[in-house]
Design a protein around this motif. Structure first.
Motif, PDB file in Angstrom:
ATOM      1  N   TRP A  50      -9.765  11.421  21.210  1.00  0.00           N
ATOM      2  CA  TRP A  50      -8.482  10.771  20.631  1.00  0.00           C
ATOM      3  C   TRP A  50      -8.941  10.555  19.111  1.00  0.00           C
ATOM      4  O   TRP A  50      -9.784  10.822  18.614  1.00  0.00           O
ATOM      5  CB  TRP A  50      -8.446   9.232  21.075  1.00  0.00           C
ATOM      6  N   SER A  54      -7.081   1.415  18.752  1.00  0.00           N
ATOM      7  CA  SER A  54      -6.470   0.126  18.191  1.00  0.00           C
ATOM      8  C   SER A  54      -6.347  -0.935  18.996  1.00  0.00           C
ATOM      9  O   SER A  54      -6.450  -0.832  20.475  1.00  0.00           O
ATOM     10  CB  SER A  54      -5.123   0.482  17.394  1.00  0.00           C
ATOM     11  N   VAL A  61      -5.346   0.477  22.652  1.00  0.00           N
ATOM     12  CA  VAL A  61      -4.690   1.827  22.809  1.00  0.00           C
ATOM     13  C   VAL A  61      -5.662   3.053  22.284  1.00  0.00           C
ATOM     14  O   VAL A  61      -6.123   2.998  21.108  1.00  0.00           O
ATOM     15  CB  VAL A  61      -3.490   1.721  21.752  1.00  0.00           C
ATOM     16  N   LEU A  62      -5.598   3.970  23.074  1.00  0.00           N
ATOM     17  CA  LEU A  62      -6.321   5.180  22.676  1.00  0.00           C
ATOM     18  C   LEU A  62      -5.221   6.078  21.930  1.00  0.00           C
ATOM     19  O   LEU A  62      -4.416   6.585  22.788  1.00  0.00           O
ATOM     20  CB  LEU A  62      -7.068   5.861  23.722  1.00  0.00           C
ATOM     21  N   GLU A  63      -5.227   6.534  20.621  1.00  0.00           N
ATOM     22  CA  GLU A  63      -4.171   7.233  20.099  1.00  0.00           C
ATOM     23  C   GLU A  63      -4.592   8.683  19.985  1.00  0.00           C
ATOM     24  O   GLU A  63      -5.634   9.066  19.797  1.00  0.00           O
ATOM     25  CB  GLU A  63      -4.017   6.423  18.604  1.00  0.00           C
ATOM     26  N   GLY A  64      -3.536   9.361  20.203  1.00  0.00           N
ATOM     27  CA  GLY A  64      -3.406  10.607  20.154  1.00  0.00           C
ATOM     28  C   GLY A  64      -4.462  11.356  21.236  1.00  0.00           C
ATOM     29  O   GLY A  64      -5.389  12.276  20.858  1.00  0.00           O
ATOM     30  N   VAL A  65      -4.338  11.017  22.419  1.00  0.00           N
ATOM     31  CA  VAL A  65      -5.566  11.422  23.539  1.00  0.00           C
ATOM     32  C   VAL A  65      -5.145  13.045  23.848  1.00  0.00           C
ATOM     33  O   VAL A  65      -4.221  13.472  23.967  1.00  0.00           O
ATOM     34  CB  VAL A  65      -5.277  10.702  24.646  1.00  0.00           C
ATOM     35  N   GLY A  79      -0.751  12.180  24.086  1.00  0.00           N
ATOM     36  CA  GLY A  79      -0.254  11.185  23.359  1.00  0.00           C
ATOM     37  C   GLY A  79      -1.283   9.766  23.518  1.00  0.00           C
ATOM     38  O   GLY A  79      -2.174  10.001  23.876  1.00  0.00           O
ATOM     39  N   ASN A  80      -0.659   8.773  23.398  1.00  0.00           N
ATOM     40  CA  ASN A  80      -1.403   7.569  23.424  1.00  0.00           C
ATOM     41  C   ASN A  80      -1.299   6.886  24.923  1.00  0.00           C
ATOM     42  O   ASN A  80      -0.638   7.051  25.661  1.00  0.00           O
ATOM     43  CB  ASN A  80      -0.679   6.180  22.822  1.00  0.00           C
ATOM     44  N   THR A  82      -2.675   3.589  26.791  1.00  0.00           N
ATOM     45  CA  THR A  82      -2.892   1.982  26.648  1.00  0.00           C
ATOM     46  C   THR A  82      -3.727   1.372  27.963  1.00  0.00           C
ATOM     47  O   THR A  82      -3.355   1.688  29.198  1.00  0.00           O
ATOM     48  CB  THR A  82      -1.600   1.371  26.795  1.00  0.00           C
ATOM     49  N   THR A 100       0.102   5.931  30.513  1.00  0.00           N
ATOM     50  CA  THR A 100       0.174   7.119  29.427  1.00  0.00           C
ATOM     51  C   THR A 100       1.528   6.664  28.727  1.00  0.00           C
ATOM     52  O   THR A 100       2.440   6.020  29.350  1.00  0.00           O
ATOM     53  CB  THR A 100       0.055   8.367  30.039  1.00  0.00           C
ATOM     54  N   GLN A 101       1.893   7.671  27.859  1.00  0.00           N
ATOM     55  CA  GLN A 101       3.272   7.624  27.254  1.00  0.00           C
ATOM     56  C   GLN A 101       4.042   8.532  28.450  1.00  0.00           C
ATOM     57  O   GLN A 101       3.309   9.216  28.865  1.00  0.00           O
ATOM     58  CB  GLN A 101       3.423   8.025  25.738  1.00  0.00           C
TER      59      GLN A 101
END
Length: 397
Positions: A50, A54, A61-65, A79-80, A82, A100-101
């Motif tokens: 990732w 945040s 939130v794990l961003e840009g997984v 994507g992110n 949560t 997931t998103q």
């Protein structure tokens, strides 16, 4: 219609893995949780990355997984992700929900679109946990509202309301699971092969719909894995159902399999993989065959097929059915099992006269080691069908 198999595989495995339970950490700290999560996936032969972390443990939130299953060198960006309500649990963590998103990707003329994938009750065991069960991915339930594959602005495939519910193993009781998809659809007009297209149109299945149901159990103590239900029902066609029971699928077997998968993934392309092949065969010897069935329940498909073939050959559907009945004994003669040949001949005849259901079952008197099955398949197919207790019946007879 060409759909890139690697992309489908990566997404399918990614979705399943994100729906499966994850693993450990020590401090109630978002970075610690994230790193423990990564380490757990890596122990399962999956690389997760990732770009940032945040939030706090109530909404992390794990961003840009990105995720790459075993053997895949190109990671899939999803994507992110949560994680909500992360709490300590015996040195590890419990996560109320992982989501997931919405996800989409285009490749080779196909566009994949997936709604948020939600996992409930995910456990992340503590680092260094020696309990074999604790190292496995576990969760209580998962839901995916929609999944679709589009080609040339047409929906080639869609699935709605996919759910999985799991009761983890506890107090010596097996893990049980149920699941299914409320509805799936397929647009077969997108098939490019001329012969297949002709068959689809002749049978009237340009667009199909149906549903999926499954259920099963796994007992870690003796490794018995049972799929008690796996039914794919296609509207106005029929339902194909499968079941099986295996022995020896223990936590030790799973661990050995994961280690072998990682080793095989690390082997350079073009290198001699004969040693890995032998290792796979050796590992399979730990398993035993308990039973298996394949059942087809007709819902108009059989008569449509008979009518279609009859029309092409200028005959009647009854003539085609009679021809099929006559061919069966000759085809079965190669197995050299007179008893099974007679059974199959009767079953096919009964079914074609009155299409209801056809069942192929293998139920040996006691579990059969896979080594014996492999040897029997090469030495004597007739003896193997007897060893496995193969039967064929129709219409409940």
């Amino acid at each position: 219609m060409t759909i890139h198999r690697s992309t489908v595989r990566k997404f399918a495995v990614s979705a399943l893995l994100l729906a499966l339970p994850l693993s450990p950490a020590f401090a109630a700290d978002t970075k610690a949780v994230a790193e423990r999560l990564k380490a757990t996936f890596e122990s399962q032969g999956v690389t997760v990355g990732w770009t940032g972390v945040s939030g706090d443990t109530s909404n992390m939130v794990l961003e840009g997984v990105t995720i790459a299953p075993v053997g895949e060198k190109e990671p899939l960006a999803i994507g992110n992700v949560t994680l909500k309500n992360v709490t300590d649990a015996n040195g590890g963590y419990l996560v109320d929900t992982v989501a997931t998103q919405a996800f989409s990707q285009e490749k080779d003329g196909a566009k994949f679109e997936v709604s948020p994938f939600v996992i409930n009750g995910m456990s992340i065991p503590a680092e260094g946990n020696t309990d074999p069960l604790a190292s496995l991915l576990m969760y209580k339930s998962a839901q995916l509202d929609t999944l679709s594959v589009k080609v040339a602005d047409k929906t080639a495939f869609s699935m709605n309301n996919l759910t999985v519910n799991v009761n983890p193993p506890a107090s010596g009781q097996p893990m049980t699971f149920t699941g299914g998809a409320q509805k799936f659809t397929g647009d077969l007009t997108l098939i490019q092969d001329a012969e297949t297209k002709q068959v689809v149109e002749g049978l009237g299945y340009q667009n199909i719909s149906g549903k999926l149901d499954m259920a099963g159990s796994w007992q870690p103590t003796d490794g018995k894995l049972e799929l008690s239900k796996y039914d794919i029902a296609v509207d106005n066609a029929g339902t194909i159902g499968m079941t099986f029971a295996l022995g020896g699928y223990t936590t030790d077997f799973i661990k050995s399999l994961q280690q072998l998968q990682k080793k095989m993934a690390a082997t350079p392309e073009g290198a001699d993989k004969s040693a890995e092949g032998m290792a796979v065969l050796g590992l399979m010897q730990q398993l035993s065959f308990g039973s298996a069935t394949i059942r087809f329940a007709d819902n108009s498909l059989t008569n449509k097929v008979l009518e279609f073939v009859a029309k092409k050959q200028g005959m009647t559907a009854k003539d085609i059915a009679n021809q099929a009945k006559a061919v069966v004994p000759f085809g079965m003669a190669q197995i050299n099992n007179p008893e099974l040949t007679a059974q199959v001949t009767k079953a096919v005849s009964d079914y074609l006269d009155n299409p209801q259901n056809l069942v192929i079952a293998a139920k040996p008197a006691s579990p059969v080691p896979f080594a014996l099955i492999a040897a029997g398949a090469m030495a004597s197919p007739a003896d193997l069908t007897k060893t496995l207790g193969v039967t064929v019946t129709a219409n409940g007879n």
